[in-house]
Design a protein around this motif. Structure first.
Motif, PDB file in Angstrom:
ATOM      1  N   ALA A  54       0.836  -1.208   0.000  1.00 16.12           N
ATOM      2  CA  ALA A  54       0.000   0.000   0.000  1.00 16.12           C
ATOM      3  C   ALA A  54       0.870   1.257   0.000  1.00 16.12           C
ATOM      4  O   ALA A  54       0.553   2.241  -0.673  1.00 16.12           O
ATOM      5  N   CYS A  55       1.975   1.220   0.745  1.00 19.27           N
ATOM      6  CA  CYS A  55       2.884   2.371   0.784  1.00 19.27           C
ATOM      7  C   CYS A  55       3.470   2.653  -0.591  1.00 19.27           C
ATOM      8  O   CYS A  55       3.527   3.815  -1.022  1.00 19.27           O
ATOM      9  N   GLU A  56       3.886   1.622  -1.273  1.00 19.58           N
ATOM     10  CA  GLU A  56       4.469   1.809  -2.603  1.00 19.58           C
ATOM     11  C   GLU A  56       3.426   2.350  -3.577  1.00 19.58           C
ATOM     12  O   GLU A  56       3.678   3.291  -4.327  1.00 19.58           O
ATOM     13  N   ASP A  57       2.238   1.761  -3.530  1.00 22.19           N
ATOM     14  CA  ASP A  57       1.168   2.186  -4.439  1.00 22.19           C
ATOM     15  C   ASP A  57       0.767   3.638  -4.189  1.00 22.19           C
ATOM     16  O   ASP A  57       0.727   4.455  -5.105  1.00 22.19           O
ATOM     17  N   LEU A  58       0.482   3.981  -2.930  1.00 17.11           N
ATOM     18  CA  LEU A  58       0.046   5.341  -2.608  1.00 17.11           C
ATOM     19  C   LEU A  58       1.186   6.354  -2.748  1.00 17.11           C
ATOM     20  O   LEU A  58       0.962   7.491  -3.174  1.00 17.11           O
ATOM     21  N   GLY A  59       2.402   5.940  -2.393  1.00 18.49           N
ATOM     22  CA  GLY A  59       3.558   6.825  -2.547  1.00 18.49           C
ATOM     23  C   GLY A  59       3.773   7.215  -3.992  1.00 18.49           C
ATOM     24  O   GLY A  59       4.039   8.380  -4.311  1.00 18.49           O
ATOM     25  N   ASN A  60       3.641   6.243  -4.893  1.00 17.12           N
ATOM     26  CA  ASN A  60       3.794   6.527  -6.328  1.00 17.12           C
ATOM     27  C   ASN A  60       2.613   7.319  -6.875  1.00 17.12           C
ATOM     28  O   ASN A  60       2.782   8.205  -7.707  1.00 17.12           O
ATOM     29  N   PHE A  61       1.420   7.003  -6.402  1.00 13.95           N
ATOM     30  CA  PHE A  61       0.223   7.664  -6.921  1.00 13.95           C
ATOM     31  C   PHE A  61       0.205   9.152  -6.565  1.00 13.95           C
ATOM     32  O   PHE A  61      -0.087   9.999  -7.403  1.00 13.95           O
TER      33      PHE A  61
END
Length: 196
Positions: A54-61
């Motif tokens: 979730a951190c990777e997804d939201l961080g990139n988004f």
């Protein structure tokens, strides 16, 4: 003897010398604060895959700073570990225990958000994960995404975090944007630091 009355006998350091306590910080792509993600203690490892994903997804988004995302991943894992205490029958009777530490933390963190939504007469925005998208139960994975977004916003908001109404507004609008992107074309990817 060269002792100056203004320095009290201390040797003056040159302006061009770094202070003796200064140590250059190592730069490595595998930087972490307290726990190496590859060697997490068992109590932290239980939800690590969901949190880091979730951190990777939201961080990139949203373009959160990488170091801030790492801080909040560790922060959330420690909070989840601490919320395991609610799963103990000595603390809460089984009839009122939450289904998981994720549920307990989510209820605690978002209780004020629910009040804010009622006050603003808006429906709350929470992630809705499909069972095909994650290996965990969708109710748990969705709550993890909610928590990660809140703590990433909280981690980068500086003084705004002291104004809960502003925090909830930011969370609400950002989750709305994230939910809309999930149903639309492929998600965007912003550079680290874009959110600031």
């Amino acid at each position: 003897d060269g002792v100056s009355p203004t320095t009290g006998g201390r040797k003056l350091q040159s302006i061009h010398e770094p202070p003796s306590y200064h140590q250059p910080t190592p730069t490595s792509p595998d930087v972490y604060n307290m726990f190496d993600p590859a060697f997490l203690p068992p109590r932290l490892a239980e939800y690590a895959n969901m949190v880091y994903s979730a951190c990777e997804d939201l961080g990139n988004f949203f373009g959160f700073q990488d170091s801030s995302v790492r801080n909040q991943a560790e922060h959330l894992l420690i909070l989840l570990s601490n919320n395991r205490r609610y799963m103990n029958s000595h603390i809460l009777p089984p009839s009122v225990q939450p289904p998981s530490p994720v549920h307990a933390l989510h209820a605690k963190v978002f209780s004020n958000y629910m009040k804010w939504c009622r006050s603003m007469t808006v429906a709350p925005n929470f992630a809705k994960m499909s069972s095909a998208a994650v290996a965990a139960p969708p109710a748990v994975a969705s709550r993890v995404v909610d928590l990660v977004l809140f703590f990433c916003v909280w981690g980068e908001c500086c003084n705004v975090r002291h104004m809960p109404e502003c925090m909830w507004f930011l969370y609400h609008k950002m989750m709305e944007e994230y939910i809309l992107s999930e149903s639309g074309p492929a998600g965007r990817s912003l550079y680290a630091g874009h959110f600031i």
